[in-house]
Design an enzyme around this catalytic site. Sequence first.
Site, PDB file in Angstrom:
ATOM      1  CG  ASN A 115       0.749   1.091   4.893  1.00 46.61           C
ATOM      2  OD1 ASN A 115       0.483   1.801   5.856  1.00 46.61           O
ATOM      3  ND2 ASN A 115       0.361   1.398   3.654  1.00 46.61           N
TER       4      ASN A 115
ATOM      5  CB  VAL B 271      -2.382  -7.299   0.144  1.00 48.09           C
ATOM      6  CG1 VAL B 271      -1.152  -6.414   0.122  1.00 48.09           C
ATOM      7  CG2 VAL B 271      -3.627  -6.528   0.569  1.00 48.09           C
TER       8      VAL B 271
ATOM      9  CE  LYS C  72      -5.952  -2.182  10.762  1.00 44.97           C
ATOM     10  NZ  LYS C  72      -4.815  -2.352   9.822  1.00 44.97           N
TER      11      LYS C  72
ATOM     12  NE  ARG D  74      -4.911   5.308  -1.022  1.00 49.83           N
ATOM     13  CZ  ARG D  74      -6.228   5.351  -1.198  1.00 49.83           C
ATOM     14  NH1 ARG D  74      -6.774   6.377  -1.833  1.00 49.83           N
ATOM     15  NH2 ARG D  74      -7.001   4.377  -0.739  1.00 49.83           N
TER      16      ARG D  74
ATOM     17  N   GLY E 209       0.819  -1.214   0.000  1.00 55.08           N
ATOM     18  CA  GLY E 209       0.000   0.000   0.000  1.00 55.08           C
ATOM     19  C   GLY E 209       0.844   1.251   0.000  1.00 55.08           C
ATOM     20  CB  ALA E 210       4.315   1.692  -0.924  1.00 59.92           C
TER      21      ALA E 210
ATOM     22  CE1 TYR F 265      -8.776  -0.075   9.960  1.00 58.45           C
ATOM     23  CE2 TYR F 265      -9.324   0.431  12.244  1.00 58.45           C
ATOM     24  CZ  TYR F 265      -8.459   0.525  11.164  1.00 58.45           C
ATOM     25  OH  TYR F 265      -7.269   1.199  11.301  1.00 58.45           O
TER      26      TYR F 265
ATOM     27  CB  SER G 248      -6.178   0.567  14.922  1.00 56.39           C
ATOM     28  OG  SER G 248      -7.061   1.464  15.584  1.00 56.39           O
TER      29      SER G 248
END
Length: 233
Positions: free
Chosen positions: A86, A60, A160, A21, A18-19, A156, A139
């Site tokens: 990420n 991913v 996590k 942004r 996820g690089a 979410y 998180s």
Amino acid sequence: MGIETYDSLDGQVALVTGANRGMGRHIAERLADLGATVYAGARRPDDVTSDDCRPLQLDVTDDEDIEAAMARIRDEHGHLDVLINNAAIGGPDEALHEANPDGVNRALTTNLRGPMHVTRCALPLLLEREGARVVGMSSVMGKFSDEMERGGSPAYRVSKTALNGFTAYLDGEYGDEGLIANVADPGWVRTDMGGNDAPRTVEEGIETPVWLARFRPDAPSGQFWRDKEPIEW
């Protein structure tokens, strides 16, 4: 806590998912500034604009993408020193009984299955180097304590929580082989996901994960960190 870290990552190889942004882009650029050869994983590699990073096709949620990405790193370097998991998305904010099932599935697939399968394919490369690091982006919403009791964002939150557990598993399974696995809470950061009202800058958010990526062999592993301090899960 006196933890030894690398001042330079010269000669080391890093992959950031996820690089293209947000925090992922800034983490990749910071690692490149430290001297690492950085592969910037993105679903659309043309979106990777940093001249100091190597764009890498990597969704991913796509197993073929993951395997091809690792094959490229293996062919070009034969090892991997740092993996930053990420890539992540938000999920439905509603309570579970009201949440869109497709949104729940996407969040779990991206935020949990993605890091697990990326790490699975990366492990042979990571274990080539003593003290290779895996850093997850978690998180406090995934903690078992008061944060979980607030409800909302079920997929979410649970993704996590599971990522934290996966980090503990990596330490238990591969710690004796030299792998250092940790997870970081960057806080609420002003990104596309966090929104403009978030109190933290991207620079503040990436400070701890970049620090974890600099850990030397025998550094702490299997822990959850915020602002360079371990926190309860």
